[in-house]
Structures are given as structure tokens and as C-alpha cells.
Design a protein around this motif. Structure first.
Motif, PDB file in Angstrom:
ATOM      1  N   PHE A  68       6.166  54.632  24.492  1.00  0.00           N
ATOM      2  CA  PHE A  68       5.628  53.472  25.201  1.00  0.00           C
ATOM      3  C   PHE A  68       5.003  52.517  24.181  1.00  0.00           C
ATOM      4  O   PHE A  68       4.279  52.954  23.289  1.00  0.00           O
ATOM      5  CB  PHE A  68       4.555  53.895  26.214  1.00  0.00           C
ATOM      6  N   LYS A  69       5.284  51.259  24.315  1.00  0.00           N
ATOM      7  CA  LYS A  69       4.635  50.268  23.464  1.00  0.00           C
ATOM      8  C   LYS A  69       4.343  49.009  24.271  1.00  0.00           C
ATOM      9  O   LYS A  69       4.954  48.765  25.321  1.00  0.00           O
ATOM     10  CB  LYS A  69       5.494  49.943  22.241  1.00  0.00           C
ATOM     11  N   ILE A  70       3.391  48.237  23.782  1.00  0.00           N
ATOM     12  CA  ILE A  70       3.058  46.973  24.436  1.00  0.00           C
ATOM     13  C   ILE A  70       4.050  45.916  23.962  1.00  0.00           C
ATOM     14  O   ILE A  70       4.129  45.620  22.773  1.00  0.00           O
ATOM     15  CB  ILE A  70       1.615  46.533  24.112  1.00  0.00           C
ATOM     16  N   ASN A 106       6.827  48.282  27.314  1.00  0.00           N
ATOM     17  CA  ASN A 106       8.231  48.583  27.023  1.00  0.00           C
ATOM     18  C   ASN A 106       8.380  50.101  26.921  1.00  0.00           C
ATOM     19  O   ASN A 106       7.774  50.729  26.045  1.00  0.00           O
ATOM     20  CB  ASN A 106       8.648  47.914  25.711  1.00  0.00           C
ATOM     21  N   ASN A 107       9.176  50.683  27.804  1.00  0.00           N
ATOM     22  CA  ASN A 107       9.363  52.139  27.817  1.00  0.00           C
ATOM     23  C   ASN A 107      10.801  52.549  27.521  1.00  0.00           C
ATOM     24  O   ASN A 107      11.175  53.708  27.727  1.00  0.00           O
ATOM     25  CB  ASN A 107       8.936  52.716  29.168  1.00  0.00           C
ATOM     26  N   THR A 108      11.618  51.606  27.032  1.00  0.00           N
ATOM     27  CA  THR A 108      13.031  51.930  26.776  1.00  0.00           C
ATOM     28  C   THR A 108      13.460  51.597  25.344  1.00  0.00           C
ATOM     29  O   THR A 108      14.651  51.527  25.062  1.00  0.00           O
ATOM     30  CB  THR A 108      13.944  51.172  27.762  1.00  0.00           C
ATOM     31  N   SER A 109      12.510  51.397  24.455  1.00  0.00           N
ATOM     32  CA  SER A 109      12.887  51.091  23.071  1.00  0.00           C
ATOM     33  C   SER A 109      13.378  52.332  22.336  1.00  0.00           C
ATOM     34  O   SER A 109      14.224  52.246  21.442  1.00  0.00           O
ATOM     35  CB  SER A 109      11.699  50.483  22.320  1.00  0.00           C
ATOM     36  N   ASN A 118       9.749  58.921  29.796  1.00  0.00           N
ATOM     37  CA  ASN A 118       9.355  57.515  29.639  1.00  0.00           C
ATOM     38  C   ASN A 118       9.062  56.810  30.962  1.00  0.00           C
ATOM     39  O   ASN A 118       9.123  55.584  31.044  1.00  0.00           O
ATOM     40  CB  ASN A 118      10.424  56.744  28.856  1.00  0.00           C
ATOM     41  N   THR A 119       8.743  57.576  31.993  1.00  0.00           N
ATOM     42  CA  THR A 119       8.289  56.992  33.257  1.00  0.00           C
ATOM     43  C   THR A 119       6.863  57.460  33.538  1.00  0.00           C
ATOM     44  O   THR A 119       6.420  58.484  33.021  1.00  0.00           O
ATOM     45  CB  THR A 119       9.216  57.370  34.423  1.00  0.00           C
ATOM     46  N   PRO A 278       2.006  43.708  20.166  1.00  0.00           N
ATOM     47  CA  PRO A 278       0.739  43.991  19.478  1.00  0.00           C
ATOM     48  C   PRO A 278       0.578  45.431  19.004  1.00  0.00           C
ATOM     49  O   PRO A 278      -0.205  45.700  18.091  1.00  0.00           O
ATOM     50  CB  PRO A 278      -0.309  43.648  20.537  1.00  0.00           C
ATOM     51  N   GLY A 279       1.306  46.388  19.617  1.00  0.00           N
ATOM     52  CA  GLY A 279       1.147  47.771  19.175  1.00  0.00           C
ATOM     53  C   GLY A 279       1.775  48.765  20.130  1.00  0.00           C
ATOM     54  O   GLY A 279       2.391  48.395  21.132  1.00  0.00           O
ATOM     55  N   SER A 280       1.606  50.046  19.802  1.00  0.00           N
ATOM     56  CA  SER A 280       2.220  51.127  20.576  1.00  0.00           C
ATOM     57  C   SER A 280       1.162  52.092  21.091  1.00  0.00           C
ATOM     58  O   SER A 280       0.076  52.221  20.516  1.00  0.00           O
ATOM     59  CB  SER A 280       3.222  51.899  19.713  1.00  0.00           C
TER      60      SER A 280
END
Length: 285
Positions: A68-70, A106-109, A118-119, A278-280
């Protein structure tokens, strides 16, 4: 004068020597205990540094392939006023400044398909801090309905300092939910929407002259002679998520409300800022 001589017995010499040896032995024991204590402290500090270093390495490894990342954080700042006059003649206004926040996850990178990894199973926000050097107004941060983003709305006072989200998991949840309370989707398809309001910065403000000249946006701050320095606020909080696989992640948000843009500012009506990538999130125990 007659010299007085005293003969020291062998037993006395032995006693003195014994006391001297005991003192040396006690001193050596104390020194040894001190060295042992120092060794224990150094080992503990070294172990703590090693543990901390390992945590940093783990976080760095997670950053390479974050689940997960922003993706971005959008902030929209403006102002408004509440007319408390009996005749709604703008003679008793409470001036408020607000900033809306939309946080996209963003949960699909790393994992392209939606899985338990990732859910989202749960989402909370805590450790909320609103830092402002001025005592003007009453500050509050809470959930805001996504379709009210960019519109002035008073928010329920967040007395607990925490926001717990209801997670929508399927189509039935989507159709039956009113979004009235804190809401998020398990697939991260909608942003986290929050609102910050500084209410009653000025109370009993009266519009003088032509009431048509008043603007219910950021311009009212300038009309009411409210300096930007009194509005500057740093917002901090932690986002905590648990995946459907049971793993826990956190991310710390630290942002200042936008009051000035590159070409305009809140005195012109409103101002927006977008912080890309901005980050993860980092995994926690």
C-alpha cells in the motif's frame, strides 16, 4: 627527654595487613561490578541499535515493493461565514476557515490483482494533532462526505481523537450505504476524505456598507483583517490499515494547510495543493 618506644606485636601487624587486604578486595569487587554493569549497558545499547537498524532495513525493503502506498494527497482551503443575525442581514457573522483533504491509496503497484493481501479489512485514523501558534478559533478534524469536498460544512466534533471507518466489501454494501459516517472501500477505489475546520476565528463580524460586496469564500478572511499567520496550521495523524490477510500497516501524515499557491492564495477565494507519491505504508507487528 626520655624516648618512649612501643613494641608492635606480630598479631597487630597481621590485623593491619588483613584489614588492608580486605579493603583492596572490596575495591576490586566494586570495580568488577562496575565493569560488568557497564558491559551490560553497552550490550543493551548495541542490541537496541541493532534492532532499530534491522527495523529500518525492513522498512526500506518494504518501500521497494510496498503493498500500500499513498498515491496523492489533495488539499483544498477556503473560508466561509455563518450568519447568526436575526434578520440574516450579515450583522453577526462567525468567520470560519476550512481545508478539505482527500487521500488516495494505491494498492495495485506491487500486486496487480485484488487479493486478501492488498484489500482492506479495517481502517482507522488516530494520533491526530492540529498545531497552531494562534489561539484564534476552534479547530477540528473529522471525516467529511466525499461529495461535500470543496464545500463548507461544519463537522461533528471529534472528541475521541480517533476516526473508525466502515469498510464496504461488496455491491450490496455499496448500494445500502449512505456514506453518512466514515466510509472506505475494501478495494481502495475511493479516497479517504477528511475535513479540517477552524470555526469562530472572528465572532460577531458585521459587514459594513454594501452587503453585495461580501464573498463567502477565502476573500472574507481579508475583509475581516485576519492575517494568514493566525491561520497557519500543521495537521498530523496516523492512518492504520489491516489487510484481509490480517497484516497491519501504518502511514504518518504530516502536512500544512495550504494558504498560498504559486499564483494565488486563499485571500483570492481558495487555494489547492496536490502532493504526489508522498510515501508508502510500512508493515507493523
Amino acid at each position: 627527654m626520655k624516648r618512649i618506644s612501643k613494641k608492635i606485636s606480630k598479631n597487630s601487624v597481621y590485623k593491619i595487613q588483613t584489614k588492608h587486604d580486605k579493603a583492596i578486595l572490596i575495591g576490586l569487587i566494586l570495580v568488577l561490578l562496575g565493569l560488568i554493569s557497564l558491559y551490560v549497558v553497552l550490550i543493551s545499547q548495541s542490541s537496541a541499535r541493532s534492532s532499530y537498524a534491522n527495523e529500518l532495513v525492513d522498512i526500506a525493503n518494504q518501500d521497494k515493493n510496498p503493498i500500500f502506498k499513498i498515491e496523492k494527497i489533495i488539499l483544498h482551503s477556503s473560508a466561509d461565514a455563518i450568519d447568526n443575525s436575526d434578520n440574516q442581514d450579515l450583522k453577526d457573522l462567525s468567520v470560519c476557515q476550512y481545508t478539505d483533504i482527500a487521500i488516495y491509496i494505491n494498492n495495485t503497484s506491487t500486486i496487480k490483482e485484488l487479493t486478501n493481501e492488498n484489500t482492506i479489512q479495517s481502517l482507522t485514523i488516530d494520533q491526530i494533532s492540529l498545531e497552531n501558534s494562534s489561539n484564534r478559533g476552534k479547530r477540528n478534524l473529522n471525516y467529511k462526505l466525499p461529495y461535500n469536498f470543496g464545500k463548507f460544512r461544519l463537522l461533528t466534533e471529534n472528541s475521541s481523537g480517533k476516526i473508525d471507518f466502515n469498510i464496504l466489501r461488496n455491491n450490496q454494501d455499496y448500494e445500502s450505504n449512505s456514506y453518512a459516517g466514515p466510509t472506505f472501500c475494501t478495494d481502495c477505489s475511493v479516497p479517504i476524505t477528511l475535513g479540517y475546520v477552524n470555526q469562530d476565528i472572528i465572532e460577531h463580524y458585521s459587514v459594513k456598507g454594501d452587503s453585495n460586496q461580501i464573498s463567502f469564500n477565502g476573500k472574507i478572511l481579508e475583509n475581516a483583517n485576519i492575517p494568514l499567520a493566525d491561520l497557519e496550521t500543521t495537521i498530523k495523524f496516523r492512518i492504520n490499515i489491516t489487510s484481509n490477510a490480517g497484516k497491519k500497516y501504518s502511514y504518518y501524515v504530516h502536512t500544512s494547510i495550504p494558504l498560498k499557491g504559486q499564483t494565488t492564495g486563499i485571500y483570492s477565494g481558495y487555494v489547492m495543493s496536490i502532493n504526489q507519491n508522498p510515501g508508502s505504508f510500512f508493515e507493523v507487528e
